[in-house]
Design a protein around this motif. Structure first.
Motif, mmCIF file in Angstrom:
data_model
loop_
_atom_site.group_PDB
_atom_site.id
_atom_site.type_symbol
_atom_site.label_atom_id
_atom_site.label_comp_id
_atom_site.label_asym_id
_atom_site.label_seq_id
_atom_site.Cartn_x
_atom_site.Cartn_y
_atom_site.Cartn_z
ATOM 1 N N ASN A 96 0.830 -1.210 0.000
ATOM 2 C CA ASN A 96 0.000 0.000 0.000
ATOM 3 C C ASN A 96 0.862 1.257 0.000
ATOM 4 O OD1 ASN A 96 -2.412 -1.370 -0.100
ATOM 5 N ND2 ASN A 96 -2.704 -1.369 2.120
ATOM 6 N N ALA A 150 1.825 6.366 -7.146
ATOM 7 C CA ALA A 150 0.761 7.283 -7.574
ATOM 8 C C ALA A 150 1.201 8.737 -7.415
ATOM 9 C CB ALA A 150 -0.514 7.017 -6.769
ATOM 10 N N LEU A 179 0.013 6.136 -13.283
ATOM 11 C CA LEU A 179 -1.166 6.361 -12.451
ATOM 12 C C LEU A 179 -2.190 5.246 -12.647
ATOM 13 C CD1 LEU A 179 -2.195 8.392 -10.415
ATOM 14 C CD2 LEU A 179 -3.282 9.611 -12.283
ATOM 15 N N ALA A 180 -2.359 4.788 -13.872
ATOM 16 C CA ALA A 180 -3.284 3.678 -14.139
ATOM 17 C C ALA A 180 -2.816 2.400 -13.447
ATOM 18 C CB ALA A 180 -3.421 3.467 -15.649
ATOM 19 N N ALA A 219 -0.926 2.238 -10.736
ATOM 20 C CA ALA A 219 -1.092 2.409 -9.301
ATOM 21 C C ALA A 219 -2.541 2.254 -8.872
ATOM 22 C CB ALA A 219 -0.558 3.776 -8.875
ATOM 23 N N LEU A 220 -3.449 2.851 -9.636
ATOM 24 C CA LEU A 220 -4.870 2.720 -9.296
ATOM 25 C C LEU A 220 -5.373 1.298 -9.538
ATOM 26 C CD1 LEU A 220 -6.245 6.104 -10.645
ATOM 27 C CD2 LEU A 220 -5.762 5.473 -8.287
ATOM 28 N N GLY A 221 -4.831 0.639 -10.557
ATOM 29 C CA GLY A 221 -5.199 -0.752 -10.809
ATOM 30 C C GLY A 221 -4.721 -1.683 -9.700
ATOM 31 N N TYR A 251 -4.747 -1.041 -6.541
ATOM 32 C CA TYR A 251 -5.730 -0.998 -5.464
ATOM 33 C C TYR A 251 -6.941 -1.879 -5.761
ATOM 34 C CZ TYR A 251 -3.572 2.627 -2.661
ATOM 35 O OH TYR A 251 -2.744 3.335 -1.847
ATOM 36 N N ALA A 252 -7.248 -2.021 -7.046
ATOM 37 C CA ALA A 252 -8.397 -2.835 -7.414
ATOM 38 C C ALA A 252 -8.071 -4.283 -7.162
ATOM 39 C CB ALA A 252 -8.745 -2.626 -8.879
#
Length: 107
Positions: A54, A61, A99-100, A102-104, A106-107
């Protein structure tokens, strides 16, 4: 030529600082240390790994957003120069891809 060496040096120092921070054991275990002195923390290895991931995703990010901002500034200040506009586009694409990712994560 000097600018490239300077950028490589700054990038190297930044990456080494981040890895040194992530590698420290006080970073990983400090977040969970709520016990009395003399008592060991009762966290699992899974919780430590999730906490580390995390933090790493948060750092990625943040760096990606900074890269997108730098790309935007380069684009605005290009002043019609095609080479600077191409460099700005590369920064924007790389930042958005990071960024994609990093956000992916979390998913």
């Amino acid at each position: 030529m000097k600018l490239i060496k300077r950028k490589n040096f700054i990038t190297s120092v930044l990456l080494l600082s981040i890895f040194a921070f992530l590698a420290s054991t006080t970073f990983v275990f400090g977040a969970f240390w709520d016990a009395d002195p003399g008592e060991l923390p009762k966290t699992t290895i899974k919780a430590v790994i999730v906490n580390g991931i995390n933090w790493l995703v948060g750092i990625v990010a943040t760096v990606s957003v900074i890269i997108v901002l730098v790309g935007g500034v380069l684009w605005v200040t290009a002043g019609g120069d095609e080479d600077r506009a191409k460099t700005a586009r590369r920064y924007l694409v790389a930042g958005l891809a990071g960024l994609a990712v990093a956000l992916g994560a979390y998913a």
